[in-house]
Design a protein around this motif. Structure first.
Motif: not given
Length: 129
Positions: A12-16, A21-27
């Motif tokens: 679950a951790g690997l899948l999230s 990372a995408a959220d971090h890139d957007q921020q």
């Protein structure tokens, strides 16, 4: 049983991670865009102050010319002063027009990244259906 729970949590951790990372890139992109806009805003303020000073100086020159026109008795000299006053007025109008074009250009630059972001959001929403 403990092993299965541990594997489940790990998976679950690997899948999230890609979502995080995408959220971090957007921020990060949003923060960079805001910093860029702040720097542009500071540059605009300096330009605006310089333009305002130049326009103020032009206005004072026009007022001085008008004062001289009112005091002048010779019609020929008065006509010369009127022509000079007209040129100064036109110069002031060009300054104002240049300022408006500059503002429009900056608005387009600021809106560009926002429109790109909206297009990405719309494209991402359509691909999910």
């Amino acid at each position: 049983m403990k092993r299965l729970t541990l594997v489940t949590i790990l998976v679950a951790g690997l899948l999230s991670m890609p979502a995080m990372a995408a959220d971090h890139d957007q921020q990060r992109d949003k923060k960079r865009q805001e910093q860029g806009m702040q720097m542009q805003g500071q540059g605009m303020q300096m330009q605006d102050q310089e333009r305002a000073a130049a326009m103020q100086q032009n206005m004072e020159e026009m007022q001085a010319l008008m004062s001289r026109i009112k005091q002048e008795q010779d019609p020929a000299k008065r006509q010369e002063l009127m022509q000079e006053h007209m040129k100064t007025m036109q110069k002031g109008m060009q300054m104002m027009q240049g300022g408006m074009e500059g503002c429009m250009g900056m608005m387009k630059k600021m809106m560009g990244p926002m429109e790109d972001q909206q297009m990405k959001s719309k494209g991402a929403g359509k691909s999910g259906h």
